[in-house]
Write an enzyme that holds these catalytic residues in place. Sequence first.
Site, PDB file in Angstrom:
ATOM      1  N   ARG A 175       0.833  -1.208   0.000  1.00 46.57           N
ATOM      2  CA  ARG A 175       0.000   0.000   0.000  1.00 46.57           C
ATOM      3  C   ARG A 175       0.868   1.258   0.000  1.00 46.57           C
ATOM      4  O   ARG A 175       0.545   2.257  -0.634  1.00 46.57           O
ATOM      5  CB  ARG A 175      -0.936   0.006   1.218  1.00 46.57           C
ATOM      6  N   HIS A 179      -8.283   8.548  10.857  1.00 46.20           N
ATOM      7  CA  HIS A 179      -7.843   7.154  10.886  1.00 46.20           C
ATOM      8  C   HIS A 179      -6.332   7.007  10.767  1.00 46.20           C
ATOM      9  O   HIS A 179      -5.846   5.943  10.397  1.00 46.20           O
ATOM     10  CB  HIS A 179      -8.561   6.359   9.785  1.00 46.20           C
ATOM     11  N   GLN A 220     -10.986  10.496   6.430  1.00 49.32           N
ATOM     12  CA  GLN A 220     -10.767   9.125   6.904  1.00 49.32           C
ATOM     13  C   GLN A 220      -9.573   8.515   6.182  1.00 49.32           C
ATOM     14  O   GLN A 220      -9.148   7.417   6.504  1.00 49.32           O
ATOM     15  CB  GLN A 220     -12.006   8.275   6.619  1.00 49.32           C
ATOM     16  N   CYS A 231       5.126   2.328  17.958  1.00 48.31           N
ATOM     17  CA  CYS A 231       5.337   1.096  18.706  1.00 48.31           C
ATOM     18  C   CYS A 231       3.992   0.442  19.025  1.00 48.31           C
ATOM     19  O   CYS A 231       3.096   1.088  19.563  1.00 48.31           O
ATOM     20  CB  CYS A 231       6.093   1.424  19.998  1.00 48.31           C
ATOM     21  N   ASP A 262      -3.754   8.642   3.395  1.00 53.18           N
ATOM     22  CA  ASP A 262      -2.775   8.814   2.312  1.00 53.18           C
ATOM     23  C   ASP A 262      -2.090  10.189   2.263  1.00 53.18           C
ATOM     24  O   ASP A 262      -1.167  10.384   1.470  1.00 53.18           O
ATOM     25  CB  ASP A 262      -3.443   8.518   0.960  1.00 53.18           C
ATOM     26  N   CYS A 284       4.826   2.360  23.656  1.00 54.44           N
ATOM     27  CA  CYS A 284       5.844   2.917  24.566  1.00 54.44           C
ATOM     28  C   CYS A 284       6.069   4.395  24.260  1.00 54.44           C
ATOM     29  O   CYS A 284       6.768   5.081  24.995  1.00 54.44           O
ATOM     30  CB  CYS A 284       7.149   2.135  24.452  1.00 54.44           C
TER      31      CYS A 284
END
Length: 244
Positions: A71, A118, A98, A126, A101, A130
């Site tokens: 992707r 999103h 949303q 991580c 890209d 963390c």
Amino acid sequence: MRQLQAARRLIDSASRPVSFSGAGLSAESGIATFRGHDDDALWNQYDPTQLASQQGFSENPELVIEWYKARRRTLHAASPNAAHKTLSQQNNWIHITQNVDNLLESAGADPNDVLHLHGSLLRDHCNANCGFTEIISLADPPDLRQCPKCHAALRPSVIWFGEPLDDEVFNLAVSHVMACDLLLVIGTSAQVYPAAGLIELADQHDASVVLINTESVKLDSERYAFVQGKASEVVPLLFNSEPS
Ligand code: NAD
């Protein structure tokens, strides 16, 4: 044509306009949608629970990262289309998307005016939370690798199925929608909540809602205007500019 003119009037007279976009905005940039009827819509080819969920990542992290590498390479080769360009040239607009890209920013939108509900494909973080986070190269996307701080796996900074949205980003989006007088909804199937609830929220707060989609949309309110067509053709027409 009547719907197009009605939509133009609503856009011309808006003083606090907000756009709300989904995968259809980027479809003509070559980024597959999730639920469209075209054969390359992502969920028609893959099982979302395998590729975009914490469960899928713990079961087969290599597969998930390989899918994101593909992707990311596709995104590296993509360019903003006329809809991204037109939207990014408007002053005084907030863009809630949303999409992961960043093509609105690639087209020139001020990053401060774009809210990513999103997340973004351009970043990893991580998986054990963390706090480590890193911008990645789309040209040479990373393999599965460990967090340099805590040695858990790193993962794309996108919201997966079953995960909550970032509270700060979503609350900011809600406040913009509650204050807007026009919500321009572009290329979303409006099936993914809570993001899709922003459309009803705009209506509840008496904003006009203009929907652009290639497929016909059931209108939930008389105040909605619907223009059927491709985002890259319709959006420039709404703002009086030629598609490029
Ligand atoms: P979706 O795939 O569910 O729906 C896409 C909608 O766009 C459909 O209603 C389709 O009819 C319409 N459409 C297709 N081509 C169009 C075009 N050229 N012009 C106008 N409309 C067009 O997408 P969604 O509603 O955004 O689904 C939500 C999820 O998909 C989000 O979580 C988002 O993160 C993710 N997603 C993002 C990207 C991206 O970043 N570009 C791509 C695929 C999926």
